[in-house]
Design a protein around this motif. Structure first.
Motif, mmCIF file in Angstrom:
data_model
loop_
_atom_site.group_PDB
_atom_site.id
_atom_site.type_symbol
_atom_site.label_atom_id
_atom_site.label_comp_id
_atom_site.label_asym_id
_atom_site.label_seq_id
_atom_site.Cartn_x
_atom_site.Cartn_y
_atom_site.Cartn_z
ATOM 1 N N LEU A 11 0.854 -1.189 0.000
ATOM 2 C CA LEU A 11 0.000 0.000 0.000
ATOM 3 C C LEU A 11 0.890 1.239 0.000
ATOM 4 N N VAL A 12 0.592 2.172 -0.891
ATOM 5 C CA VAL A 12 1.368 3.399 -0.991
ATOM 6 C C VAL A 12 0.413 4.554 -1.279
ATOM 7 N N GLN A 13 0.775 5.728 -0.814
ATOM 8 C CA GLN A 13 -0.052 6.905 -1.053
ATOM 9 C C GLN A 13 0.176 7.435 -2.469
ATOM 10 N N PRO A 14 -0.803 8.131 -3.011
ATOM 11 C CA PRO A 14 -0.603 8.767 -4.331
ATOM 12 C C PRO A 14 0.643 9.640 -4.325
ATOM 13 N N ARG A 15 1.343 9.609 -5.449
ATOM 14 C CA ARG A 15 2.615 10.313 -5.668
ATOM 15 C C ARG A 15 3.787 9.626 -4.978
ATOM 16 N N GLY A 16 3.529 8.493 -4.346
ATOM 17 C CA GLY A 16 4.604 7.734 -3.721
ATOM 18 C C GLY A 16 5.301 6.815 -4.708
ATOM 19 N N PRO A 90 -3.758 6.424 -8.176
ATOM 20 C CA PRO A 90 -4.736 5.398 -7.790
ATOM 21 C C PRO A 90 -5.039 4.420 -8.924
ATOM 22 N N THR A 93 -3.336 0.974 -9.235
ATOM 23 C CA THR A 93 -3.715 -0.129 -8.364
ATOM 24 C C THR A 93 -4.053 -1.367 -9.181
ATOM 25 N N VAL A 120 -2.669 1.849 -4.483
ATOM 26 C CA VAL A 120 -2.331 3.264 -4.353
ATOM 27 C C VAL A 120 -3.567 3.980 -3.831
ATOM 28 N N SER A 121 -3.459 4.423 -2.588
ATOM 29 C CA SER A 121 -4.627 5.028 -1.941
ATOM 30 C C SER A 121 -4.181 5.894 -0.782
ATOM 31 N N SER A 122 -4.937 6.959 -0.539
ATOM 32 C CA SER A 122 -4.666 7.802 0.614
ATOM 33 C C SER A 122 -5.503 7.369 1.805
#
Length: 122
Positions: A11-16, A90, A93, A120-122
């Motif tokens: 799992l990673v945040q957007p722009r990561g 996102p 994903t 990919v999600s916040s």
């Protein structure tokens, strides 16, 4: 027996960023092309990136400039390739699959790993 093993999803945040790894073994002649495919829920599996021995690469339009497939590395009986993913969105994903072929091709589908989930999600 050919075996491809992926790792590095999560799992990673957007722009990561994330880096996927693939270790392949079992090909007596070696793999001449390695690649990464992905499949999002409800969508068809698509080629993300491929690299041939000698350096030629192929990227999906949606990932150009953000994803990089590493050169193919060989160490005795093991072949390794990485997918560096930056500026993730996102829509990236999906389950990501490492693939390999003994052929020189830009669409390596002969052998597949089990897949690794990228979310990919916040």
């Amino acid at each position: 027996q050919v075996q491809l093993v992926e790792s590095g999803g999560g799992l990673v945040q957007p722009r990561g960023s994330l880096r996927l790894s693939c270790a392949a073994s079992g090909s007596t002649g070696g793999f001449n092309t390695m690649g990464w495919y992905r499949q999002a829920p409800g969508k068809e599996r698509e080629l993300v990136a491929a690299r041939r021995s000698g350096g030629t690469t192929n990227y999906a339009t949606s990932v150009k400039g953000r994803f990089t497939i590493s050169p193919i590395s060989r160490d005795n009986a093991k072949t390794t390739v990485y997918l560096q993913m930056n500026a993730l969105k996102p829509e990236d994903t999906a389950v990501y699959y490492c693939t390999a072929s003994n052929l020189f091709t830009m669409d390596p589908r002969d052998y597949w790993g089990q897949g690794t989930q990228v979310t990919v999600s916040s």
